[in-house]
Design a protein around this motif. Structure first.
Motif, PDB file in Angstrom:
ATOM      1  N   GLY A  57       0.448  -0.932  -0.200  1.00 59.44           N
ATOM      2  CA  GLY A  57       0.169  -0.180   0.034  1.00 59.44           C
ATOM      3  C   GLY A  57       0.966   1.053  -0.054  1.00 59.44           C
ATOM      4  N   GLU A  86      -8.239   2.717  -3.277  1.00 60.40           N
ATOM      5  CA  GLU A  86      -7.028   3.551  -4.033  1.00 60.40           C
ATOM      6  C   GLU A  86      -7.196   4.387  -4.827  1.00 60.40           C
ATOM      7  N   ASP A  94      -4.610  -1.655  -7.427  1.00 59.30           N
ATOM      8  CA  ASP A  94      -6.227  -2.630  -6.700  1.00 59.30           C
ATOM      9  C   ASP A  94      -7.248  -2.696  -7.454  1.00 59.30           C
ATOM     10  N   ASN A 211      -3.499  -3.657   2.695  1.00 61.53           N
ATOM     11  CA  ASN A 211      -3.528  -3.508   1.525  1.00 61.53           C
ATOM     12  C   ASN A 211      -3.817  -4.743   0.595  1.00 61.53           C
ATOM     13  N   THR A 315       3.456   3.123  -4.684  1.00 60.30           N
ATOM     14  CA  THR A 315       2.437   2.208  -4.674  1.00 60.30           C
ATOM     15  C   THR A 315       2.972   1.779  -5.729  1.00 60.30           C
TER      16      THR A 315
END
Ligand code: FMN
Ligand code: SF4
Length: 438
Positions: A57, A86, A94, A211, A315
């Motif tokens: 994440g 996200e 994601d 995440n 990310t």
């Protein structure tokens, strides 16, 4: 060159029914769950620790270590909360994961909840992406029907309920404690840490927040073994991850590769920067990570190397900008996002992001002064390390790094009394340019 790619999470995305239970099972789905449920929960935690998986994440905290922080035998309920909010500019891994293989997230969530002894898990998903919310609901319903959720899962004696919760759409609700407040029904603003969620999280009970990609990687680790995951990547940044290439690149998209891959390698797989243009600057991990330039094409994209080169892996959202892009304008657009999304809880971020936008806007129109650069850096200095949550540090990253690498371009705007770039030249859709959207 294609050997750089290691499609695991993304391996079945192009199959028309990858999102269904049948499609997921055909690809070997839910075998990891059977394996995990036959292991003592602490062994599952040990396997995730041994894999070296670090949070996907942004912060890169070791996932197994986080699970190990959950106190056992404390008599309190434990919760798993999946962070599916996200929304950072550039970050887009994601949402496709949940669209293409929502069951990978559901299976990973069941295994994670089993490991930390949680009987209730939440998937906090950005409500604006309604198609993803629907797909998650469908996957959870299928999992209940198949007996993967509910009571006595697979005869193991383990019970789990999963609730899909749609957030209203605020970037700050991706910060884990703001997310928990939002989930509890409060305004999405961050909490003071410590206590950390592992001790006092959702409803003041021990909670793991992870995440989507972190959790979706867990079935692979259990199924193929921690060693197989740890064999990929670098010494301290293990495994594979999804790298999202966007912007001025010939073939934008999701490229799954071991951590430590370079932008040069990824670009060669993606057909390079758009035809006839050169790389000017890029973000290694979304708009909160300081920008890089063409000097950084060979920096291994792992947590340590990106940090040593002055940015953060974040990310793995690789936003590519070619020489037609005005860095002042791009930075202004990012800052407009931060100004809008600042939750307003602390003064440096609430006032500072607003002020930065005003100064940048004037600079971009050529109505600033050279002293504005020092003013911008001074405002950034008063946010960096002084804001209540990491949002503040992230917000100043594009400003500080773009001035570091492109100071002359800022000054050029003043000298000319306007922007030296043609904004239409940097658009991918072409067309004529009308006045600024502001
Ligand atoms: C402003 C802000 C927004 C964030 N947004 C997200 C997000 O959308 N998704 C996410 O997983 N983590 C996000 N994070 C990081 C989370 O706070 C947290 O570190 C993460 O969910 C932990 O999961 P991981 O260990 O699996 O990475 C954000 C952090 C900040 C400061
Ligand atoms: S830094 Fe402060 S104002 Fe900005 S999002 Fe965090 S708590 Fe809210």
């Amino acid at each position: 060159m294609t050997s750089v790619l290691t499609p695991e999470l993304t391996a079945h995305w192009d199959e028309p029914d990858s999102f269904t239970l049948a499609g997921y099972r055909r690809a070997g789905g839910y075998q990891a769950l059977s394996k995990a449920l036959a292991m003592p929960p602490d062994e599952v935690i040990a396997a995730v620790k041994a894999s070296g998986l670090r949070g996907r994440g942004g912060a890169g905290f070791p996932t197994g270590v986080k699970w190990g922080f959950i106190p056992q035998g404390d008599g309190k309920p434990h919760y798993l909360v999946v962070n599916a909010d996200e929304s950072e500019p550039g970050t887009c891994k994601d949402i496709p994961t949940m669209l293409a293989t929502p069951h990978a997230l559901v299976e990973g969530s069941i295994i994670a909840a089993y490991a930390i002894r949680a009987n209730l898990a939440f998937i906090y998903v950005r409500g604006e992406v309604l198609h993803v919310v629907r797909r998650l609901h469908q996957a959870v319903a299928e999992a209940y029907e198949a007996g993967y959720l509910g009571s006595d899962i697979g005869g193991s004696g383990f019970d789990l309920e999963i609730v899909v919760h749609a957030g209203a759409g605020a970037y700050e609700c991706g910060e884990e404690t703001a997310l928990l407040d939002s989930l509890e029904g409060h305004r999405g603003q961050p909490r003071l840490k410590p206590p950390f969620p592992a001790i006092a999280g959702l409803y003041a009970c021990p909670t793991v927040v992870n995440n989507v990609e972190s959790i979706a990687s867990v079935p692979y680790i259990i199924e193929r073994g921690a060693g197989s995951f740890a064999a990929l990547g670098t010494e301290k940044s293990k495994g594979f991850g999804i790298f999202s290439l966007s912007g001025h690149v010939t073939t934008p998209g999701q490229y799954e590769a071991p951590l430590g891959v370079t932008l040069r390698e990824l670009l060669s797989l993606a057909g390079g920067v758009r035809a006839g243009h050169q790389l000017k600057f890029w973000t290694p991990g979304g708009s909160s990570t300081p920008i890089f330039t063409d000097e950084h094409l060979d920096v291994p994209l792992d947590f340590e190397s990106v940090g040593a080169a002055g940015s953060m892996l974040g990310t793995r959202a690789l936003q590519i900008f070619d020489e037609t892009t005005c860095v002042v304008r791009a930075t202004l657009r990012w800052m407009e996002f931060y100004e809008h999304e600042s939750c307003g809880k602390c003064t440096p971020c609430r006032e500072g992001t607003f002020w930065i936008v005003q100064v940048l806007d004037a600079l971009e129109r050529g109505e600033g002064s050279e002293g504005d650069l020092d003013k911008l850096l001074d405002i950034c200095d008063n946010i960096l390390g002084r804001a209540f949550c990491p949002f503040g540090d992230g917000a100043v990253s594009p400003v500080m790094s773009s001035i570091k690498y492109f100071r002359d371009e800022f000054i050029e705007h003043n000298k000319r009394g306007g922007c030296p770039f043609d904004p239409a030249a940097s658009t991918l859709f072409g067309g004529s340019w009308r006045s600024s959207s502001r």
